[in-house]
Write a protein that holds these residues in place. Structure first.
Motif, PDB file in Angstrom:
ATOM      1  N   ALA A 204       0.829  -1.216   0.000  1.00 42.43           N
ATOM      2  CA  ALA A 204       0.000   0.000   0.000  1.00 42.43           C
ATOM      3  C   ALA A 204       0.859   1.260   0.000  1.00 42.43           C
ATOM      4  CB  ALA A 204      -0.928  -0.002   1.214  1.00 42.43           C
ATOM      5  N   LEU A 205       2.061   1.184   0.634  1.00 43.18           N
ATOM      6  CA  LEU A 205       2.926   2.366   0.721  1.00 43.18           C
ATOM      7  C   LEU A 205       4.241   2.210  -0.036  1.00 43.18           C
ATOM      8  CD1 LEU A 205       2.596   3.497   4.450  1.00 43.18           C
ATOM      9  CD2 LEU A 205       1.380   4.342   2.455  1.00 43.18           C
ATOM     10  N   ALA A 206       4.657   0.970  -0.275  1.00 34.56           N
ATOM     11  CA  ALA A 206       5.981   0.742  -0.872  1.00 34.56           C
ATOM     12  C   ALA A 206       5.895   0.573  -2.375  1.00 34.56           C
ATOM     13  CB  ALA A 206       6.622  -0.483  -0.231  1.00 34.56           C
ATOM     14  N   LYS A 207       5.010   1.303  -3.025  1.00 36.73           N
ATOM     15  CA  LYS A 207       4.774   1.128  -4.461  1.00 36.73           C
ATOM     16  C   LYS A 207       5.915   1.696  -5.300  1.00 36.73           C
ATOM     17  CE  LYS A 207      -0.278   1.317  -4.069  1.00 36.73           C
ATOM     18  NZ  LYS A 207      -1.497   2.047  -4.474  1.00 36.73           N
ATOM     19  N   GLU A 217       3.022  12.589  -4.177  1.00 38.33           N
ATOM     20  CA  GLU A 217       3.059  12.294  -2.744  1.00 38.33           C
ATOM     21  C   GLU A 217       3.606  10.896  -2.475  1.00 38.33           C
ATOM     22  OE1 GLU A 217       2.137  12.811   1.480  1.00 38.33           O
ATOM     23  OE2 GLU A 217       2.799  14.017  -0.239  1.00 38.33           O
ATOM     24  N   ILE A 218       3.265   9.914  -3.345  1.00 37.81           N
ATOM     25  CA  ILE A 218       3.720   8.548  -3.111  1.00 37.81           C
ATOM     26  C   ILE A 218       5.244   8.462  -3.156  1.00 37.81           C
ATOM     27  CG2 ILE A 218       3.706   7.688  -5.486  1.00 37.81           C
ATOM     28  CD1 ILE A 218       2.502   5.805  -2.351  1.00 37.81           C
ATOM     29  N   LYS A 219       5.886   9.318  -3.982  1.00 36.17           N
ATOM     30  CA  LYS A 219       7.347   9.321  -4.046  1.00 36.17           C
ATOM     31  C   LYS A 219       7.933   9.792  -2.724  1.00 36.17           C
ATOM     32  CE  LYS A 219       7.434  10.079  -9.048  1.00 36.17           C
ATOM     33  NZ  LYS A 219       7.932  10.918 -10.162  1.00 36.17           N
ATOM     34  N   VAL A 222       7.501   6.908  -0.184  1.00 40.52           N
ATOM     35  CA  VAL A 222       8.468   5.821  -0.378  1.00 40.52           C
ATOM     36  C   VAL A 222       9.847   6.250   0.104  1.00 40.52           C
ATOM     37  CG1 VAL A 222       9.646   4.380  -2.092  1.00 40.52           C
ATOM     38  CG2 VAL A 222       7.182   4.752  -2.251  1.00 40.52           C
ATOM     39  N   ASN A 223      10.230   7.475  -0.184  1.00 36.39           N
ATOM     40  CA  ASN A 223      11.532   7.967   0.283  1.00 36.39           C
ATOM     41  C   ASN A 223      11.605   7.963   1.809  1.00 36.39           C
ATOM     42  OD1 ASN A 223      12.551   8.365  -2.294  1.00 36.39           O
ATOM     43  ND2 ASN A 223      11.818  10.478  -2.401  1.00 36.39           N
ATOM     44  N   THR A 224      10.512   8.363   2.454  1.00 39.23           N
ATOM     45  CA  THR A 224      10.466   8.340   3.920  1.00 39.23           C
ATOM     46  C   THR A 224      10.576   6.911   4.425  1.00 39.23           C
ATOM     47  OG1 THR A 224       9.083  10.323   4.001  1.00 39.23           O
ATOM     48  CG2 THR A 224       9.079   8.911   5.948  1.00 39.23           C
ATOM     49  N   LEU A 225       9.877   5.996   3.766  1.00 38.32           N
ATOM     50  CA  LEU A 225       9.908   4.595   4.172  1.00 38.32           C
ATOM     51  C   LEU A 225      11.315   4.020   4.039  1.00 38.32           C
ATOM     52  CD1 LEU A 225       8.169   2.262   5.163  1.00 38.32           C
ATOM     53  CD2 LEU A 225       7.564   1.754   2.794  1.00 38.32           C
ATOM     54  N   LEU A 226      12.009   4.372   2.968  1.00 35.78           N
ATOM     55  CA  LEU A 226      13.388   3.914   2.777  1.00 35.78           C
ATOM     56  C   LEU A 226      14.292   4.416   3.901  1.00 35.78           C
ATOM     57  CD1 LEU A 226      13.758   4.478  -1.074  1.00 35.78           C
ATOM     58  CD2 LEU A 226      13.907   2.274   0.096  1.00 35.78           C
ATOM     59  N   ASN A 243       0.821  -9.266  -0.601  1.00 35.06           N
ATOM     60  CA  ASN A 243       0.263 -10.204  -1.586  1.00 35.06           C
ATOM     61  C   ASN A 243       0.727  -9.858  -3.001  1.00 35.06           C
ATOM     62  OD1 ASN A 243      -1.254 -11.324   0.518  1.00 35.06           O
ATOM     63  ND2 ASN A 243      -3.003  -9.983   0.119  1.00 35.06           N
ATOM     64  N   HIS A 244       1.359  -8.682  -3.152  1.00 33.63           N
ATOM     65  CA  HIS A 244       1.709  -8.189  -4.490  1.00 33.63           C
ATOM     66  C   HIS A 244       3.169  -7.737  -4.534  1.00 33.63           C
ATOM     67  CE1 HIS A 244      -2.610  -8.267  -5.250  1.00 33.63           C
ATOM     68  NE2 HIS A 244      -2.782  -7.537  -4.167  1.00 33.63           N
ATOM     69  N   PRO A 245       4.113  -8.659  -4.522  1.00 32.60           N
ATOM     70  CA  PRO A 245       5.522  -8.256  -4.526  1.00 32.60           C
ATOM     71  C   PRO A 245       5.918  -7.508  -5.793  1.00 32.60           C
ATOM     72  CG  PRO A 245       5.299 -10.615  -4.942  1.00 32.60           C
ATOM     73  CD  PRO A 245       3.954 -10.124  -4.517  1.00 32.60           C
ATOM     74  N   ASN A 246       5.195  -7.729  -6.890  1.00 29.33           N
ATOM     75  CA  ASN A 246       5.522  -7.060  -8.149  1.00 29.33           C
ATOM     76  C   ASN A 246       5.244  -5.564  -8.100  1.00 29.33           C
ATOM     77  OD1 ASN A 246       2.762  -8.178  -8.035  1.00 29.33           O
ATOM     78  ND2 ASN A 246       2.477  -7.099  -9.973  1.00 29.33           N
ATOM     79  N   LEU A 247       4.471  -5.098  -7.108  1.00 31.19           N
ATOM     80  CA  LEU A 247       4.167  -3.675  -6.993  1.00 31.19           C
ATOM     81  C   LEU A 247       5.220  -2.908  -6.202  1.00 31.19           C
ATOM     82  CD1 LEU A 247       0.304  -3.707  -6.278  1.00 31.19           C
ATOM     83  CD2 LEU A 247       1.470  -3.410  -8.465  1.00 31.19           C
ATOM     84  N   LEU A 248       6.129  -3.622  -5.534  1.00 34.17           N
ATOM     85  CA  LEU A 248       7.085  -2.953  -4.660  1.00 34.17           C
ATOM     86  C   LEU A 248       8.161  -2.232  -5.458  1.00 34.17           C
ATOM     87  CD1 LEU A 248       7.659  -5.641  -1.868  1.00 34.17           C
ATOM     88  CD2 LEU A 248       5.951  -3.821  -1.965  1.00 34.17           C
ATOM     89  N   ASP A 249       8.565  -1.092  -4.928  1.00 35.38           N
ATOM     90  CA  ASP A 249       9.662  -0.346  -5.523  1.00 35.38           C
ATOM     91  C   ASP A 249      10.951  -1.170  -5.377  1.00 35.38           C
ATOM     92  OD1 ASP A 249      10.351   2.746  -6.288  1.00 35.38           O
ATOM     93  OD2 ASP A 249      12.021   1.764  -5.274  1.00 35.38           O
ATOM     94  N   PRO A 250      11.802  -1.245  -6.415  1.00 40.70           N
ATOM     95  CA  PRO A 250      13.035  -2.041  -6.329  1.00 40.70           C
ATOM     96  C   PRO A 250      13.927  -1.654  -5.150  1.00 40.70           C
ATOM     97  CG  PRO A 250      12.606  -1.405  -8.604  1.00 40.70           C
ATOM     98  CD  PRO A 250      11.602  -0.685  -7.768  1.00 40.70           C
ATOM     99  N   ALA A 251      13.978  -0.376  -4.824  1.00 39.54           N
ATOM    100  CA  ALA A 251      14.810   0.056  -3.700  1.00 39.54           C
ATOM    101  C   ALA A 251      14.278  -0.492  -2.387  1.00 39.54           C
ATOM    102  CB  ALA A 251      14.866   1.583  -3.654  1.00 39.54           C
ATOM    103  N   ILE A 252      12.947  -0.577  -2.260  1.00 41.42           N
ATOM    104  CA  ILE A 252      12.328  -1.173  -1.074  1.00 41.42           C
ATOM    105  C   ILE A 252      12.675  -2.656  -1.013  1.00 41.42           C
ATOM    106  CG2 ILE A 252      10.126  -1.847  -0.062  1.00 41.42           C
ATOM    107  CD1 ILE A 252      10.559   1.009   0.483  1.00 41.42           C
TER     108      ILE A 252
END
Length: 398
Positions: A204-207, A217-219, A222-226, A243-252
């Protein structure tokens, strides 16, 4: 052996109590059956004993942590962090995760991998002398219902640590900057206490930050999460679930040292799930075999749903002392009813076969790769004589 089905049901119920003396008597009965040459009955008892032994092996035992656990002790009096605008909690604190969920049913390879991960925390000091730390971030992914959350709770239980559970889809805010601030508050809390930080619905957040459907905003989120994952790297164990690993950002994705895929349970693991979910019902082996056959391709959650439907059937259709006893015909009737009321059946071909005419069902059972059904058991299941089943099998399939 005459009345062996009754004896088998009694053994199943008795072994569920995990009484060592009862198990010893069942083992004595097994030896007698082998000496008497009753191979079929002996094999059934052997399977019961093996299932009980495997169930015992799954009971989580806490590992002894060295000085790895840092931070303050989390107690029931500690409140989780809250959203500043809505005052809603950002996480749920689970002090005893083992009481919330049963231990997972894991394949031998997956069990070995988790044992190795946990052993790293036992050998924390030795690892530090080599300049490395134990695994402190783990991503668990797979289809819904495959036991991801249960496995995460199992890890926390083995470590003897409480869980700070955050469902990240609930942390999203329409206010600019609020979501990033909530993430920071969550990690600041987890970094303060000895705990396992469990991030559910992680995608939901690591897209992906280059997703054209997402706003700027999502960028920032994700930067905050990293940044938060980096600051927590040396402070405790973080587990993310998706449930959706393909949606995750590669850096995450790269931030997690261990990635565990939860597969659909294979036949032997599915049978262990069924045996555990069925307790305390008394069910003959042929009924268990039918349930295992019908649940091919099902997730652990779907298997539990099927067994719960059977338990409801036992209450609605049985009275008095018969409520705890189900014969294979009852299992078939309960599964047929479950098929009518369940969704997502297009990929459950075996379950759908239970609604076919008896002749087609008999052929499906006897020609399946499982090889557990005989003409005798199918005849009993369908309420026909064995001669009828034999004649059906000689006829050309429709």
């Amino acid at each position: 052996m005459e009345h062996f089905a009754v004896i088998q049901s009694l053994c199943r119920v008795g072994l569920a109590t995990q009484d060592d003396k009862f198990r010893k008597q069942v083992e004595r009965l097994l030896e007698r059956l082998k000496k008497a040459g009753d191979a079929e009955s002996a094999e059934s008892l052997d399977r019961l004993l093996e299932a009980q032994q495997q169930s015992l092996a799954l009971q989580p035992s806490k590992v002894e942590l060295s000085r790895a656990a840092v931070g303050e002790r989390l107690t029931n009096s500690v409140n989780p962090p809250h959203d500043r605008e809505s005052s809603s909690p950002l996480a749920q604190i689970i002090m005893d995760p083992g009481s919330e969920t049963p231990p997972p049913v894991l394949t031998p390879d997956l069990q070995s991998a988790l044992d190795s991960l946990l052993q790293e925390w036992v050998d924390y000091d030795e690892l530090r002398t080599l300049g490395v730390a134990p695994t402190q971030s783990c991503l668990i992914f797979g289809e819904p219902g495959t036991g991801k959350t249960v496995t995460a709770m199992y890890i926390a239980t083995r470590l003897g640590l409480p869980v700070v559970l955050a469902r990240l889809d609930g942390m999203m805010s329409s206010f600019l900057g609020t979501t990033a601030r909530n993430i920071g508050a969550l990690f600041e809390f987890a970094n303060r206490y000895r705990c396992v930080l469990l991030l559910d619905e992680f995608d939901a957040l690591a897209k992906l930050r280059d997703d054209p459907q997402e706003v700027g905003e999502i960028k920032r989120v994700v930067n905050t999460l990293l940044q938060c994952l980096d600051t927590r790297a040396d402070l405790g164990l973080t587990i993310a679930i998706t449930n959706h690993p393909n949606l995750l950002d590669p850096a995450i994705w790269r931030r997690f040292e261990v990635k565990i895929e939860m597969p659909l349970p294979p036949p032997d693991e599915r049978e262990r799930l069924i045996a555990g979910f069925l307790r305390p019902l008394s069910v003959q082996d042929s009924g268990v075999d039918l349930l295992s056959w019908a649940s091919e391709g099902a997730t652990g959650a779907e298997v539990r749903s099927m067994v719960n439907a059977i338990k409801r059937y036992s209450v609605l259709q049985k009275t008095g002392e018969q409520r705890g006893k189900l014969d294979p015909q009852d299992i078939l009737a309960a599964l047929q009813r479950y098929y009518i009321t369940s969704a997502k059946l297009e990929d459950r071909s075996r379950l759908g076969t239970l609604r076919d005419d008896p002749k087609s069902l008999a052929r499906a059972l006897l020609t399946s790769e499982d090889g557990k059904f005989t003409q005798s058991t199918v005849a009993h299941l369908l309420g026909r004589d064995q001669g009828t089943i034999s004649r059906w099998m000689r006829e050309e399939p429709a």
